[in-house]
Write a protein that holds these residues in place. Structure first.
Motif, short mmCIF file in Angstrom:
data_model
loop_
_atom_site.label_atom_id
_atom_site.label_comp_id
_atom_site.label_asym_id
_atom_site.label_seq_id
_atom_site.Cartn_x
_atom_site.Cartn_y
_atom_site.Cartn_z
N TRP A 11 0.85 -1.18 0.00
CA TRP A 11 0.00 0.00 0.00
C TRP A 11 0.89 1.23 0.00
O TRP A 11 1.80 1.34 0.82
CB TRP A 11 -0.89 0.03 1.23
CG TRP A 11 -1.86 -1.11 1.30
CD1 TRP A 11 -1.94 -2.06 2.27
CD2 TRP A 11 -2.90 -1.41 0.37
NE1 TRP A 11 -2.95 -2.93 1.99
CE2 TRP A 11 -3.56 -2.55 0.83
CE3 TRP A 11 -3.33 -0.82 -0.83
CZ2 TRP A 11 -4.63 -3.12 0.16
CZ3 TRP A 11 -4.40 -1.39 -1.50
CH2 TRP A 11 -5.04 -2.52 -1.01
N SER A 13 0.95 5.71 -0.66
CA SER A 13 0.13 6.92 -0.73
C SER A 13 0.32 7.66 -2.05
O SER A 13 -0.58 8.36 -2.50
CB SER A 13 0.43 7.84 0.45
OG SER A 13 1.80 8.16 0.47
N GLN A 59 -3.58 3.20 -1.59
CA GLN A 59 -4.37 2.79 -0.43
C GLN A 59 -5.86 3.01 -0.64
O GLN A 59 -6.67 2.28 -0.08
CB GLN A 59 -3.91 3.57 0.80
CG GLN A 59 -2.54 3.13 1.25
CD GLN A 59 -1.98 4.02 2.35
OE1 GLN A 59 -2.17 5.22 2.34
NE2 GLN A 59 -1.29 3.41 3.28
N ASP A 60 -6.23 3.97 -1.44
CA ASP A 60 -7.65 4.28 -1.61
C ASP A 60 -8.40 3.27 -2.47
O ASP A 60 -9.59 3.40 -2.66
CB ASP A 60 -7.85 5.70 -2.14
CG ASP A 60 -7.23 5.92 -3.51
OD1 ASP A 60 -6.59 5.00 -4.06
OD2 ASP A 60 -7.39 7.04 -4.03
#
Length: 139
Positions: A11, A13, A59-60
């Protein structure tokens, strides 16, 4: 069974910043970087070996990954660390790149057991999102 690790998913950002880190600092070649920049791939990856890559997943998108795995609550949890084994020469060169890029080595070890036996030296450092990477060499 003769199994091999196909891929890991980290993950991140900022996928482009992570791709740059893994390419320029860690020294792994990018996979699908241009396709990702052009919007033709959902995520970039970096190659560990001919058989193994690390996917750099935003991550989203964790809900979509959970739907894909079919196990609610399984996605989005960080692992303790992952380990790469390299040659002694690459181990030494990596330490120089880490220093040049201001990435701190947060831990070291000696005579550490792993998949190929005992490694004389290991180092640990975080990527830009706090995923911990161990790198070692074997004699």
């Amino acid at each position: 069974m003769d199994a091999r690790l196909d891929h890991l998913v980290c993950w991140v950002s900022d996928q482009l910043a992570a791709l740059h880190f893994y390419e320029q600092v860690v020294g792994l070649p990018g996979v699908r970087g241009e396709e990702f920049r052009e919007g033709k791939a959902g995520f970039p990856s970096v190659r560990i070996s001919a058989e193994t890559i690390i996917d750099l997943m935003a991550q989203d998108v964790s809900n979509g990954v959970e739907e894909g795995t079919g196990v609610t609550g399984s996605a989005g949890h960080q692992i303790n660390h992952f380990c790469l084994s390299v040659s002694r020469e690459d181990f030494d060169a990596l330490q120089v790149r880490l220093k040049d890029h201001g990435t701190a080595i947060t831990g070291t070890g000696s005579n550490s057991f792993g998949a190929q036996g005992i490694a004389p030296e290991t180092i640990y450092f975080p990527d830009l999102d706090g995923n911990v990477i161990e790198v070692r060499y074997y004699r």
